[in-house]
Design a protein around this motif. Structure first.
Motif, PDB file in Angstrom:
ATOM      1  N   SER A  29       0.803  -1.234   0.016  1.00 42.35           N
ATOM      2  CA  SER A  29      -0.028  -0.064  -0.247  1.00 42.35           C
ATOM      3  C   SER A  29       0.768   1.161   0.043  1.00 42.35           C
ATOM      4  CB  SER A  29      -0.792   0.090   1.346  1.00 42.35           C
ATOM      5  OG  SER A  29      -1.494   1.267   1.267  1.00 42.35           O
ATOM      6  N   THR A  30       0.228   2.291  -0.648  1.00 43.27           N
ATOM      7  CA  THR A  30       0.991   3.766  -0.606  1.00 43.27           C
ATOM      8  C   THR A  30       0.732   4.476   0.889  1.00 43.27           C
ATOM      9  OG1 THR A  30      -1.082   4.765  -1.574  1.00 43.27           O
ATOM     10  CG2 THR A  30       0.706   3.992  -2.930  1.00 43.27           C
ATOM     11  N   TRP A  31       0.017   3.701   1.677  1.00 39.25           N
ATOM     12  CA  TRP A  31      -0.608   4.120   3.036  1.00 39.25           C
ATOM     13  C   TRP A  31       0.159   3.419   4.069  1.00 39.25           C
ATOM     14  CZ3 TRP A  31      -2.793   8.697   2.613  1.00 39.25           C
ATOM     15  CH2 TRP A  31      -3.690   9.169   1.297  1.00 39.25           C
ATOM     16  N   GLU A  32       0.637   4.249   5.218  1.00 37.33           N
ATOM     17  CA  GLU A  32       1.187   3.640   6.235  1.00 37.33           C
ATOM     18  C   GLU A  32       0.484   4.106   7.637  1.00 37.33           C
ATOM     19  OE1 GLU A  32       3.783   1.306   8.626  1.00 37.33           O
ATOM     20  OE2 GLU A  32       3.241   1.354   6.619  1.00 37.33           O
TER      21      GLU A  32
ATOM     22  N   ASP B 201      -0.083   5.312  11.448  1.00 37.59           N
ATOM     23  CA  ASP B 201       0.648   5.887  12.464  1.00 37.59           C
ATOM     24  C   ASP B 201      -0.200   6.106  13.682  1.00 37.59           C
ATOM     25  OD1 ASP B 201       3.339   6.730  12.983  1.00 37.59           O
ATOM     26  OD2 ASP B 201       2.098   8.598  13.492  1.00 37.59           O
ATOM     27  N   GLN B 202      -0.230   5.044  14.464  1.00 39.55           N
ATOM     28  CA  GLN B 202      -0.929   4.760  15.760  1.00 39.55           C
ATOM     29  C   GLN B 202      -1.088   6.135  16.597  1.00 39.55           C
ATOM     30  OE1 GLN B 202       0.305   1.502  17.986  1.00 39.55           O
ATOM     31  NE2 GLN B 202      -1.700   1.157  18.902  1.00 39.55           N
ATOM     32  N   LEU B 203       0.033   6.610  16.458  1.00 40.78           N
ATOM     33  CA  LEU B 203       0.075   7.983  17.436  1.00 40.78           C
ATOM     34  C   LEU B 203      -1.284   8.972  17.232  1.00 40.78           C
ATOM     35  CD1 LEU B 203       1.599   9.174  19.924  1.00 40.78           C
ATOM     36  CD2 LEU B 203       2.901  10.704  18.195  1.00 40.78           C
ATOM     37  N   THR B 204      -1.552   9.506  16.083  1.00 45.04           N
ATOM     38  CA  THR B 204      -2.617  10.166  15.691  1.00 45.04           C
ATOM     39  C   THR B 204      -3.687   9.479  15.105  1.00 45.04           C
ATOM     40  OG1 THR B 204      -1.471  10.804  13.804  1.00 45.04           O
ATOM     41  CG2 THR B 204      -0.978  12.187  15.561  1.00 45.04           C
ATOM     42  N   ASP B 205      -3.558   7.925  14.800  1.00 45.60           N
ATOM     43  CA  ASP B 205      -4.773   7.243  14.129  1.00 45.60           C
ATOM     44  C   ASP B 205      -5.094   7.663  12.832  1.00 45.60           C
ATOM     45  OD1 ASP B 205      -6.768   5.236  14.259  1.00 45.60           O
ATOM     46  OD2 ASP B 205      -8.334   6.697  14.884  1.00 45.60           O
ATOM     47  N   GLN B 206      -4.147   8.169  11.971  1.00 50.08           N
ATOM     48  CA  GLN B 206      -4.143   8.548  10.888  1.00 50.08           C
ATOM     49  C   GLN B 206      -3.254   7.709   9.898  1.00 50.08           C
ATOM     50  OE1 GLN B 206      -4.375  12.754  10.324  1.00 50.08           O
ATOM     51  NE2 GLN B 206      -6.530  12.499   9.667  1.00 50.08           N
ATOM     52  N   TYR B 207      -3.266   7.637   8.559  1.00 49.25           N
ATOM     53  CA  TYR B 207      -2.373   7.189   7.577  1.00 49.25           C
ATOM     54  C   TYR B 207      -1.837   8.357   6.823  1.00 49.25           C
ATOM     55  CZ  TYR B 207      -4.853   2.760   7.704  1.00 49.25           C
ATOM     56  OH  TYR B 207      -5.608   1.534   8.263  1.00 49.25           O
ATOM     57  N   TYR B 208      -0.292   8.232   6.554  1.00 52.49           N
ATOM     58  CA  TYR B 208       0.273   8.973   5.562  1.00 52.49           C
ATOM     59  C   TYR B 208       0.629   8.203   4.383  1.00 52.49           C
ATOM     60  CZ  TYR B 208       4.906   6.727   7.152  1.00 52.49           C
ATOM     61  OH  TYR B 208       5.904   5.881   7.277  1.00 52.49           O
ATOM     62  N   LEU B 209       0.603   9.157   3.267  1.00 49.05           N
ATOM     63  CA  LEU B 209       0.787   8.589   2.005  1.00 49.05           C
ATOM     64  C   LEU B 209       2.380   8.758   1.945  1.00 49.05           C
ATOM     65  CD1 LEU B 209      -0.387   8.414  -0.838  1.00 49.05           C
ATOM     66  CD2 LEU B 209      -0.041  10.621  -1.488  1.00 49.05           C
ATOM     67  N   HIS B 210       2.734   7.673   0.951  1.00 47.52           N
ATOM     68  CA  HIS B 210       4.086   7.309   0.354  1.00 47.52           C
ATOM     69  C   HIS B 210       3.953   6.540  -0.755  1.00 47.52           C
ATOM     70  CE1 HIS B 210       4.112   3.099   1.927  1.00 47.52           C
ATOM     71  NE2 HIS B 210       3.353   3.337   2.849  1.00 47.52           N
ATOM     72  N   TYR B 211       4.471   7.089  -1.616  1.00 48.17           N
ATOM     73  CA  TYR B 211       4.533   6.515  -3.241  1.00 48.17           C
ATOM     74  C   TYR B 211       5.562   5.410  -3.405  1.00 48.17           C
ATOM     75  CZ  TYR B 211       0.882   9.768  -5.686  1.00 48.17           C
ATOM     76  OH  TYR B 211      -0.231  10.400  -5.785  1.00 48.17           O
ATOM     77  N   PHE B 212       6.452   5.545  -2.480  1.00 47.99           N
ATOM     78  CA  PHE B 212       7.391   4.617  -2.400  1.00 47.99           C
ATOM     79  C   PHE B 212       7.703   3.969  -1.333  1.00 47.99           C
ATOM     80  CE2 PHE B 212       8.254   7.850  -5.682  1.00 47.99           C
ATOM     81  CZ  PHE B 212       8.596   7.103  -6.761  1.00 47.99           C
ATOM     82  N   THR B 213       8.766   3.641  -0.500  1.00 43.77           N
ATOM     83  CA  THR B 213       8.841   2.997   0.679  1.00 43.77           C
ATOM     84  C   THR B 213       8.127   3.903   2.026  1.00 43.77           C
ATOM     85  OG1 THR B 213      11.008   3.550   1.710  1.00 43.77           O
ATOM     86  CG2 THR B 213      11.223   2.154   0.172  1.00 43.77           C
ATOM     87  N   LYS B 214       7.656   2.986   2.975  1.00 43.55           N
ATOM     88  CA  LYS B 214       7.061   3.782   4.093  1.00 43.55           C
ATOM     89  C   LYS B 214       8.205   4.512   4.866  1.00 43.55           C
ATOM     90  CE  LYS B 214       7.943  -0.016   7.279  1.00 43.55           C
ATOM     91  NZ  LYS B 214       7.201  -1.243   8.243  1.00 43.55           N
ATOM     92  N   LYS B 215       9.337   4.423   4.462  1.00 42.38           N
ATOM     93  CA  LYS B 215      10.188   5.564   5.084  1.00 42.38           C
ATOM     94  C   LYS B 215      10.584   6.432   4.140  1.00 42.38           C
ATOM     95  CE  LYS B 215      13.807   4.341   7.493  1.00 42.38           C
ATOM     96  NZ  LYS B 215      13.552   4.896   8.723  1.00 42.38           N
TER      97      LYS B 215
END
Length: 554
Positions: A147-150, A152-166
Motif C-alpha cells: 500500500s501507499t499508505w502507512e 501511524d498509531q499516535l494520531t490514528d491516521q495514515y500518511y501517503l508514501h508512493y515509495f517505501t514507508k520510510k
C-alpha cells in the motif's frame, strides 16, 4: 533553435556508493570521484550527474533524505563535497545534483514534527488521511509493492508514501513546503552547483480527490492518478520564477507517467518550467500488466517509434534527454544488445545510437566499458528494496519462485548498481574493504584498465564517438527522420541541417543485412563504424554493426 551549453553537454551519471571507495568502507565516496575526474574528463564528458550524497538513513540508497543541506559523512561530508565542486570547475566540468522533492525520509525533522500531533505546525507538510472501512484511505499500490499508505498509531491516521514507508510524500499544496524546497535549491546554486536532476518530479502534484484506482495495469495508475497532477505546471513555473530563472543552470525532471501528450508541456521554452525531462517509454517498453517484474517481449519497431515520436514532440521549442539506462534499470547492453555473442559490437552500436540522436546525452557509469547484468546465485545477495519487495510479493502470491528468480536476474536495479570495474585486481579496484554490493564476477575481463590501451575497446570507442559528436553540431541540433519504421532488425535514420547530412545505420540482429531503401549509396561517404567489415558497401551491415555515413558535398 536556441543553442545552450546544456543541450550540447554529454552528462556522465555517477552512482556514488558504487563508483570508487578510498577509505576501505566498501562504499564509494566523494574523494573516490575526485580521484577519477581526469578519467571522466577523458571520456569527453561536460557534466556529472551525482546521485544523492545527502544525509540519509539509506532505506532507498539516499533517495530518502533526512537533511537537504547536509552531505553525508558516509561519502566524506561537506568539506569533501566543496573540494569536488572546486576541482570539477577547475577542469571545466559542471555538477548536476539530485533533487528529491516529492518525499523526504521519515527521519527528516519535518516528518518527526508532523507525526507528533494533528495540530503540529508541520502536520500539513505531509499528506495525512483517515482510514476507510478499517483499512487505508485508498487501494493505491506503491512503486515498491504494498500500500501507499502507512498507519501511524499516535494520531490514528495514515500518511501517503508512493515509495517505501520510510519515504513520506510531501504536501506541495502547502506554500510553506514549496518555499522550503525553493530555498534548498537556492542554497546549492549559491554554492556553485550547475543544475538539478529532479527525482520523480512528475508526481509532486497529488490528485484533487483520493479515490480507489480501477486500473489493472500499474503503469495506467501511474499515468492517470500519480503523475501530472492538476497543479504540476503551476508548481514548476513557480519554481522556475522563484529560483531556476535566476541562475545559468540546467534542469532535467525524472518523469514517471509523462507521455507524448503532456511531456512537451514540461519543457516548452515559452512555459518556463524545466529544460528537459526523462520519459521512460523505451525503458517501460517490456513491462506487462504487473509492471517491471512482469516482463513481456517487445520488438525493434516499437523501440524506434519511441525515439521518433519523442523527437517529433519536442522539436519545436522543447528538448529531449537521450539515455538507455541508469541506476534504476538493467544494464543497457544486457537489455538492448547481445552480451553472449556480440558484447563488444552491440555495446558500441548502442554507444553510437546514444551519441547520434537529438537531445542531451546521458552515459551511466560503467556503460562506457560495457558492464553487464549480474545474476547473483541467491536472493540473499540482492540489496535493492524494490527487488526484495517484489520477491516477497511474488512469494505471497504463490508464484513459481525459480522462474521469478530469472526475472530478478534481468530486472533488478542491482544490475546497474554493482561496483565500477576499474581493473582485474581483487574487488575490481573499487575497494580494499568488503564491497557493499557484490561485484559482477566478469570484472576480470570487463574493466577500465584492460580497455584503456586497447584501441578497439568499448571505452575508446565511446571517447571517439563523443569527440565525433562534438565536432559535428548537426548531431546535437540537426533534424531527425527515421527511414525504416517497420523494419524488425535495422534502425536507420538521417540527421541533417542546411550544411551537413548524416545517414546512420544500426543492425540489431545476428545476421548480415542490407538496407534496402531506394537511395543512392554513392552519395554517401563512410565516416564511422564499430565493426571492420563491409567497408566497401555502405548499405551492407554485419551482425550488430553500426555505420555512420556523411552525404558528399557537391
Amino acid at each position: 533553435m536556441k543553442k545552450t551549453w546544456w543541450k550540447e553537454s554529454v552528462v556522465y551519471q555517477i552512482y556514488p556508493r558504487s563508483f570508487n571507495d578510498t577509505t576501505g568502507s566498501g562504499m564509494g565516496d566523494i574523494q573516490g570521484i575526485i580521484e577519477k575526474l581526469d578519467y571522466i574528463k577523458s571520456l569527453g564528458a561536460d557534466a556529472i550527474w551525482l546521485c544523492p550524497v545527502y544525509e540519509s538513513p539509506n532505506d532507498d540508497n539516499g533517495y530518502d533524505i533526512s537533511d537537504y543541506r547536509k552531505i553525508s559523512e558516509d561519502f566524506g561530508g561537506q568539506k569533501a563535497f566543496d573540494t569536488l565542486l572546486d576541482k570539477m570547475h577547475q577542469k571545466g566540468l559542471k555538477l548536476v545534483m539530485d533533487l528529491v522533492a516529492n518525499h523526504t525520509s521519515d527521519e527528516h525533522y519535518w516528518f518527526n514534527e508532523s507525526r507528533k500531533s494533528k495540530e503540529n505546525p508541520y502536520r500539513d507538510y505531509y499528506i495525512w488521511k483517515d482510514g476507510k472501512n478499517g483499512g487505508p484511505p485508498t487501494n493505491w499500490e506503491s512503486f515498491f509493492n504494498g500500500s501507499t499508505w502507512e498507519y501511524d498509531q499516535l494520531t490514528d491516521q495514515y500518511y501517503l508514501h508512493y515509495f517505501t514507508k520510510k519515504q513520506p510524500d510531501l504536501n506541495w499544496e502547502n506554500p510553506k513546503v514549496r518555499k522550503e524546497i525553493f530555498e534548498v535549491i537556492e542554497y546549492w546554486f549559491e554554492k556553485g552547483v550547475d543544475g538539478f536532476r529532479m527525482d520523480v518530479i512528475s508526481l509532486i502534484s497529488k490528485p484533487d480527490s483520493f479515490q480507489d484506482t480501477q486500473y489493472v495495469k500499474f503503469q495506467d495508475t501511474i499515468i492517470n492518478i500519480y503523475a501530472n497532477g492538476p497543479k504540476i505546471h503551476q508548481y514548476l513555473h513557480e519554481m522556475n520564477q522563484a529560483v531556476l530563472s535566476k541562475y545559468d543552470i540546467m534542469t532535467v525532471g525524472e518523469g514517471p507517467g509523462i507521455d507524448l501528450k503532456n511531456g512537451p508541456l514540461y519543457v516548452d521554452e515559452k512555459r518556463k518550467e524545466l529544460d528537459m525531462v526523462f520519459h521512460f517509454d523505451h525503458l517501460f517498453i517490456d513491462c506487462g500488466e504487473g509492471g517491471k517484474y512482469d516482463p513481456q517481449p517487445y520488438d525493434l519497431p516499437k523501440f524506434k517509434k519511441v525515439f521518433t515520436d519523442w523527437d517529433n514532440a519536442l522539436k519545436n521549442g522543447g528538448w529531449g534527454s537521450i539515455f538507455l539506462g541508469n541506476h534504476d534499470f538493467s544494464r543497457m547492453v544486457s537489455r538492448f544488445g547481445n552480451v553472449d555473442e556480440y558484447h563488444l559490437e552491440s555495446s558500441k552500436l548502442l554507444a553510437t545510437l546514444l551519441l547520434t540522436l537529438r537531445g542531451t546525452v546521458y552515459i551511466y557509469q560503467g556503460d562506457e566499458i560495457g558492464m553487464t547484468n549480474v545474476g547473483y546465485p541467491s536472493i540473499a545477495d540482492y540489496n535493492d528494496v524494490e527487488t526484495l519487495n517484489a520477491w516477497n510479493e511474488a512469494k505471497k502470491k504463490g508464484k513459481d519462485m525459480e522462474e521469478f528468480f530469472k526475472i530478478v536476474h534481468s530486472q533488478s536495479r542491482d544490475n546497474a548498481r554493482t561496483p565500477m570495474q576499474w581493473n582485474n585486481s581483487e574487488n575490481a579496484g573499487f575497494t580494499n574493504g568488503t564491497p557493499w554490493l557484490q561485484l559482477n564476477p566478469n570484472y576480470i575481463d570487463i574493466n577500465v584498465s584492460q580497455q584503456e590501451n586497447d584501441s578497439n575497446s568499448i571505452l575508446n570507442y565511446y571517447r571517439e564517438m563523443v569527440q565525433f559528436r562534438k565536432e559535428n553540431d548537426v548531431l546535437v541540433y540537426g533534424d531527425y527522420e527515421c527511414l525504416n519504421e517497420d523494419d524488425n532488425e535495422l534502425f536507420v535514420y538521417r540527421r541533417w541541417d542546411k550544411d551537413v547530412e548524416f545517414l546512420i545505420l544500426h543492425n540489431f540482429s545476428e545476421n548480415d543485412l542490407r538496407f534496402q531503401k531506394n537511395m543512392n549509396a554513392e552519395e554517401y561517404e563512410f565516416c564511422k563504424t564499430n565493426v571492420q567489415e563491409h567497408l566497401d558497401d555502405s548499405y551492407l551491415l554485419a551482425p550488430w554493426q553500426t555505420k555512420v555515413l556523411r552525404k558528399k558535398t557537391k
